[in-house]
Design an enzyme around this catalytic site. Structure first.
Site, PDB file in Angstrom:
ATOM      1  N   CYS A  73       0.832  -1.206   0.000  1.00 50.03           N
ATOM      2  CA  CYS A  73       0.000   0.000   0.000  1.00 50.03           C
ATOM      3  C   CYS A  73       0.864   1.251   0.000  1.00 50.03           C
ATOM      4  O   CYS A  73       1.024   1.931   1.020  1.00 50.03           O
ATOM      5  CB  CYS A  73      -0.958   0.016   1.175  1.00 50.03           C
ATOM      6  SG  CYS A  73      -2.236   1.294   0.990  1.00 50.03           S
TER       7      CYS A  73
ATOM      8  N   CYS B 196      -5.720   2.315  -4.807  1.00 50.47           N
ATOM      9  CA  CYS B 196      -5.295   2.917  -3.553  1.00 50.47           C
ATOM     10  C   CYS B 196      -6.256   4.043  -3.196  1.00 50.47           C
ATOM     11  O   CYS B 196      -6.233   5.103  -3.825  1.00 50.47           O
ATOM     12  CB  CYS B 196      -3.869   3.450  -3.685  1.00 50.47           C
ATOM     13  SG  CYS B 196      -3.161   3.986  -2.113  1.00 50.47           S
TER      14      CYS B 196
END
Length: 421
Positions: A171, A351
């Site tokens: 991430c 994201c």
């Protein structure tokens, strides 16, 4: 007379053996079970707690509780899938065997590697002694993510540092997400005007996909965050409130720089698990060497990979694992049946970048950083709809759909599109 080597005999045998019971491993096992109920499937994983890690940004910002992100691992293992509660120690691919840390030898016809990555906390000198106290926190630590929220709430001005190590990391937007949320909280509390916020990253770009950078740069400027490129955290002295960085100059020379802090949010360096780095499956950087489209190993035809451990160029996100899951399942089944591998992964990743409370820039992209929006609005613009997805919808998708091997596409959820419009 030449002696013939005796084949190694496994202690247990499965048609499909999965290393890793995290996001990718559970989802793939569930999908396989749905499509071929008769398959014998085993999952190797020592963990007893399963975490929805995308939620930890919101835990660190006081929006979710840690408890909401955790489930018992045993309750997530699909029915009729054997859970081997141990760690994989070594691989013997020519014999189709995985050796566990308890000495068991597990045989397979097809092996799927998805053990995730490892967090290399010890590569930052002094961090282990101070993480979780002295204002040093991290959303990447299950043990200390709640301390991030404590630090944010109790900071009453001063210097706040947020760090990001060299890529790849899981991430890639998470290190800056918490910087925005913390700044938004301090703004609302009237503390931001006396707080110096620095975002120090080892790289030279705010975000890997250029299409979304202007929106993120706007958030940086709005909160008055200082961007410090080519700054890599190498040491911490928590009691002295000092962080030490390696700073790379334009000519490539590296110097040491010391910075004081009142709060320090650390994103640790990350790498492939050591047992993968030392395995025959490792490629560049120690990651599992798979074809970026089929996700089959480039050398061993009976081995596939998925999730954070593979050496593909996509972002290491939950969304990537979700997109890889049906590809791996389809290609593994085709491989077992002696058919061509026709399913292809396009590098999809996503994201949800929390640029403030109630505001998310929903970045979606393919290999090469090609934007791939799912909804009929400009996803570069911060939206409350994307925040709703991040805070409410995606956890439900994760627990109730993805980990049960179900298809997850926007077309199956037209109400999302109506809300977006």
């Amino acid at each position: 007379m030449t002696e013939v080597a005796t084949p190694v005999q496994p202690d247990k045998q499965f048609t499909i053996l999965i290393v890793g019971g995290g996001t990718a491993g559970i989802a793939i096992a569930a999908r396989l079970r749905r499509e071929r109920p008769s398959l014998s499937i085993g999952i190797i994983d020592p963990a007893t707690t399963h975490a929805y890690q995308p939620g930890w940004t919101l835990v660190g910002a006081g929006v979710m509780t840690l408890k909401q992100t955790l489930r018992q691992e045993g309750g997530l293992i699909p029915a009729n899938v054997t859970w081997l509660r141990a760690s994989a120690e070594s691989f013997q691919p020519d014999d189709h065997i995985v050796t566990l840390d308890d000495g068991q030898r597990i045989g397979y016809r097809r092996l799927i590697l998805c053990p995730g990555l490892q967090l290399d906390w010890d590569r930052i000198e002094g961090l282990g002694e101070t993480l979780g106290k002295n204002g040093v926190c991290s959303n990447y630590s299950m043990e200390h993510v709640e301390y991030t929220w404590t630090c944010i709430q109790t900071l009453n001005g001063g210097k706040a540092l947020f760090t990001q190590p060299p890529m790849p990391i899981k991430c890639a937007g998470a290190p800056q997400k918490i910087a925005y949320l913390a700044s938004d909280f301090w703004r609302k509390e009237g503390v931001l005007n006396r707080t110096e916020v620095d975002f120090l990253l080892a790289g030279d770009a705010l975000f890997g996909v250029a299409y979304y950078r202007p929106s993120l740069q706007y958030a940086v400027d709005y909160y008055g965050i200082n961007l410090r490129y080519k700054h890599n955290l190498v040491a911490v002295n928590g009691q002295a409130k000092i962080a030490i960085f390696d700073v790379t100059a334009p000519d490539g020379s590296v110097s040491r720089e010391t910075r004081s802090f009142d709060m320090l949010h650390v994103t640790p360096p990350q790498s492939a698990p050591d047992f993968i780095k030392d395995s025959p499956f490792a490629g560049a950087g120690g990651w599992v060497d798979v074809d970026p489209s089929t996700l089959r190993h480039t050398k061993y035809d009976t081995v596939f990979g998925a999730g954070d451990v593979v050496g593909t160029s996509n972002a290491k996100t939950m969304a990537a694992a979700r997109a890889q899951m049906p590809v791996v399942v389809a290609n593994v089944l085709a491989s077992l049946e002696g058919k061509p591998l026709t399913s292809s992964y396009d590098g999809y990743g996503a994201c949800p970048l929390t640029v403030g409370y109630g505001k998310v820039v929903l970045a979606e992209f393919l290999y090469g950083g090609k934007p791939a929006p799912s909804f009929p609005y400009d996803q570069r613009k911060p939206s409350s709809f994307a925040w709703m997805l991040k805070a409410k919808v995606f956890p439900h998708v994760y627990w109730d759909l993805m980990l049960k091997g179900r298809d997850i596409t926007v077309k199956h959820h037209p109400e999302w599109i109506r809300e977006a419009g």
